[in-house]
Design a protein around this motif. Structure first.
Motif, PDB file in Angstrom:
ATOM      1  N   GLN A 118      -5.055   5.756 -11.463  1.00 25.41           N
ATOM      2  CA  GLN A 118      -5.566   4.499 -12.020  1.00 25.41           C
ATOM      3  C   GLN A 118      -4.434   3.693 -12.650  1.00 25.41           C
ATOM      4  O   GLN A 118      -4.368   2.469 -12.497  1.00 25.41           O
ATOM      5  CB  GLN A 118      -6.633   4.790 -13.082  1.00 25.41           C
ATOM      6  N   GLN A 172      -2.324   2.126  -9.952  1.00 26.89           N
ATOM      7  CA  GLN A 172      -3.033   0.983  -9.372  1.00 26.89           C
ATOM      8  C   GLN A 172      -2.950  -0.230 -10.299  1.00 26.89           C
ATOM      9  O   GLN A 172      -2.748  -1.362  -9.853  1.00 26.89           O
ATOM     10  CB  GLN A 172      -4.491   1.349  -9.091  1.00 26.89           C
ATOM     11  N   ARG A 187       0.849  -1.195   0.000  1.00 27.27           N
ATOM     12  CA  ARG A 187       0.000   0.000   0.000  1.00 27.27           C
ATOM     13  C   ARG A 187       0.884   1.244   0.000  1.00 27.27           C
ATOM     14  O   ARG A 187       1.974   1.256   0.538  1.00 27.27           O
ATOM     15  CB  ARG A 187      -0.885   0.017   1.225  1.00 27.27           C
ATOM     16  N   ARG A 231      -1.278  -3.909  -9.590  1.00 27.36           N
ATOM     17  CA  ARG A 231      -2.046  -5.122  -9.857  1.00 27.36           C
ATOM     18  C   ARG A 231      -1.298  -6.031 -10.841  1.00 27.36           C
ATOM     19  O   ARG A 231      -1.236  -7.244 -10.665  1.00 27.36           O
ATOM     20  CB  ARG A 231      -3.419  -4.753 -10.420  1.00 27.36           C
TER      21      ARG A 231
END
Length: 173
Positions: free
Chosen positions: A153, A156, A146, A160
């Motif tokens: 976006q 992120q 984190r 991922r």
């Protein structure tokens, strides 16, 4: 006792024949046992000496020495493997890269977000935003997977992508 001597003297010939037969049987048995012993000794001599003339005992000692050396090498490798396993936990081996167009007037997917972290999720996200006249680079720390700062976006998706399987370039429309 006198009767025993009388009986023996009367049957002396028979007693001598029985004793001679017993001696003959024992001699044949002794000969057979001797032959068997000789065969076994020959087998043992062959077993205890190989083609180079080394004895089985020497070969076993050499094998034992080799085995002890292998055991020492295995324990050395085991300790080195432990060090490597500890090291790999903190190596930054998860990578995710997302390329995109940050501005509509700049094409070529030159902007990017790169996530790099280890097994614990510690690492960083490096972002570059390329405009027509400028290029800006940002770095955000990752702790436990984190970030203490808000992620875009693309950032992120880079995290991922790294989590899902490592180095892959994702081109964003």
């Amino acid at each position: 006792m006198d009767e025993l001597f009388k009986s023996l003297t009367q049957h002396a010939a028979t007693v001598v024949l029985v004793l001679a037969a017993g001696v003959l049987i024992l001699a044949v048995a002794l000969y057979r046992v001797s032959r068997r012993l000789q065969k076994h000794e020959t087998k043992w001599r062959r077993l205890l000496a190989d083609s180079r003339g080394e004895s089985l005992e020497t070969l076993l000692y050499d094998h034992l020495a080799e085995r002890m050396e292998m055991s020492r090498q295995m324990s050395d490798l085991d300790s080195r493997l432990g060090v490597l396993e500890e090291t790999i936990l903190t190596s930054k081996r998860f990578l995710g890269l997302v390329r995109y167009d940050a501005f509509p007037d700049v094409a070529g997917s030159q902007s990017f977000a790169l996530a790099v972290y280890d097994d614990k999720g510690d690492g960083a996200i490096l972002s570059s935003i390329v405009g027509r006249n400028s290029c800006r680079v940002f770095c955000k720390p990752l702790i436990g997977g984190r970030s203490e700062r808000d992620l875009s976006q693309e950032e992120q998706r880079a995290v991922r992508s790294a989590r899902e399987g490592g180095v892959r370039t994702i081109l964003s429309p």
